[in-house]
Design an enzyme around this catalytic site. Sequence first.
Site, PDB file in Angstrom:
ATOM      1  N   CYS A  96     -26.810 -30.327  -8.627  1.00 41.18           N
ATOM      2  CA  CYS A  96     -26.138 -31.577  -8.993  1.00 41.18           C
ATOM      3  C   CYS A  96     -25.313 -32.088  -7.818  1.00 41.18           C
ATOM      4  CB  CYS A  96     -25.237 -31.368 -10.208  1.00 41.18           C
ATOM      5  SG  CYS A  96     -26.135 -31.022 -11.747  1.00 41.18           S
ATOM      6  N   CYS A 181     -26.803 -23.499 -17.487  1.00 39.50           N
ATOM      7  CA  CYS A 181     -26.939 -24.753 -16.742  1.00 39.50           C
ATOM      8  C   CYS A 181     -26.603 -25.898 -17.686  1.00 39.50           C
ATOM      9  CB  CYS A 181     -28.361 -24.915 -16.207  1.00 39.50           C
ATOM     10  SG  CYS A 181     -28.640 -26.500 -15.359  1.00 39.50           S
ATOM     11  N   CYS A 399     -39.922 -42.283  -7.540  1.00 34.86           N
ATOM     12  CA  CYS A 399     -38.765 -41.399  -7.685  1.00 34.86           C
ATOM     13  C   CYS A 399     -37.952 -41.325  -6.403  1.00 34.86           C
ATOM     14  CB  CYS A 399     -39.211 -39.998  -8.106  1.00 34.86           C
ATOM     15  SG  CYS A 399     -40.295 -39.183  -6.914  1.00 34.86           S
TER      16      CYS A 399
END
Length: 446
Positions: A96, A181, A399
């Site tokens: 992240c 997670c 993406c």
Amino acid sequence: MQAEQNTSPAGSLVGEEYEVEVGPVAHGGHCVARTAEGQVLFVRHALPGERVVARVTEGEEGARFLRADAVEILDASKDRIEAPCPFAGPGRCGGCDWQHAKPGAQRRLKGEVVAEQLKRLAGLTPEEAGWDGTVMPAEGDKLPAGEVPAWRTRVQYAVDADGNAGLRRHRSHEVEPIDHCMIAAPGVSELGVEKHDWAGMESVEAIAASGSQDRQVILTPRPGARLPLVELDRPVSVMRVGEKDGGVHRVHGRPFVRERADGRTYRVGSGGFWQVHPKAADTLVTAVMQGLLPRKGDMALDLYCGVGLFAGALADRVGDTGAVLGIESGKRAVEDARHNLAGFDRVRIEQGKVEAVLPRTGISEVDLVVLDPPRAGAGRKTVEHLASLGARRIAYVACDPAALARDLGYFRSGGYRVRMLRVFDLFPMTHHVECVAILEPAAKGS
């Protein structure tokens, strides 16, 4: 990417600290700053406008730029929050990028990156791309600051030397052991991968289909290791990756999971590609179909078609008088696509690389095109070929905003303009973003 060096003697600057003013966000999950001497720093765990102490994690004297982590925040942005995940932060899990930013700020930063890439690589402003600058969250993901959407239906855990499952640190092979997670979907968390001993395994991939109750674990053993005897927390099919051929072999359970999108069920074989966010497939199909507006009788292409997601949506809409050709390089994905679309007589799936197969088809004109290329993009040669087919509309699913912008520049040279761009935050807490660009012949819009 290695930092470029000059010819003068150079020494490592790793561990050096600089007090810096943080500048704009950059593509890749970091912000840009400069040392007092003018050297560029790409700083993670920072936000634009902050003053921080940045510790170098990668780079040498004379390098074009250095990579660094913000290890002390001297003047915080109003968009900063305490990272909800205990494994986030400098030197920790690299999964992240934006745990320390409010959700709305994350989307704004992603929008700034998309806009910058469009301008720099395609020469387009957001207005010229038909985009209002908004990055839309997926359904159910618009949560208050400090709350984390559990969206990731596929998680690949690395395994350390002691058999602990964890996630890779940023730009490192080192494993950060974790006990949970936060962005893993409930179906993944229910498997309890983090609680078990995976000695002898290189990695453990956990998959929780969003379109069914199917669960799957793919094990990659280290050379010569035996598969572990592990009782997971719920029934699950287990596969292993072969040491010699790299193939995926069934240990027990189905060799696929079932996913749902656009009212259809899709079989996705072990290790096959499917959108990771549970709402992503439907979100993208809706955006693509609204942009293309297929008609009965249309001839359409679905390039890099995977297991047939967009081909199935197109086939439903072009009807028995239309036709769809899908092209995909992965052998197992082609098998799945043919199975998934077996009910359509006028759908054909070809295996091979798009740039090799498309010219061999002899197709000289089409009505519609969908392309969803890998992160590197389609490239100039493929774009030039597509521009020559005279499609009424083209939907480009991307993406990576840099690859999208490069290819939009090629389409522009080939006579196409961007009619509309939509940007979706389908990877919350990370720097990744998904775009859908709708193109049409430039002459139509002039």
